[in-house]
Design a protein around this motif. Structure first.
Motif, short mmCIF file in Angstrom:
data_model
loop_
_atom_site.label_atom_id
_atom_site.label_comp_id
_atom_site.label_asym_id
_atom_site.label_seq_id
_atom_site.Cartn_x
_atom_site.Cartn_y
_atom_site.Cartn_z
N UNK A 144 0.61 -1.35 -0.13
CA UNK A 144 0.19 0.28 -0.10
C UNK A 144 0.64 0.85 -0.27
N UNK A 145 0.76 1.96 1.50
CA UNK A 145 1.50 3.47 0.83
C UNK A 145 2.79 3.51 2.10
N UNK A 146 2.98 2.52 2.99
CA UNK A 146 4.45 2.27 3.58
C UNK A 146 5.50 0.85 2.98
N UNK A 147 6.20 0.72 3.76
CA UNK A 147 7.59 -0.25 2.71
C UNK A 147 7.52 -1.49 4.52
#
Length: 51
Positions: free
Chosen positions: A5-8
């Motif tokens: 999504x929007x994170x590692x």
């Protein structure tokens, strides 16, 4: 390493891949030895002077 999504997200191995120092162990040992010596001197020196 995965992008989700929007994170590692990284694995535990990847997160801690730096060198882990062993210095804390030596600081603790030296500090403990120093405290024992100082406290012993504080106790023994007055006892010797009062005899």
């Amino acid at each position: 390493m995965q992008v989700v999504d929007d994170h590692v997200e990284v694995t535990e191995t990847e997160a801690s891949s730096g060198v882990k120092g062993q210095g804390v162990r030596y600081v603790l040992a030296i500090s403990l030895l120093a405290v024992i010596i100082v406290l012993s001197a504080i106790w023994i020196i007055p006892a010797l002077l009062n005899q």
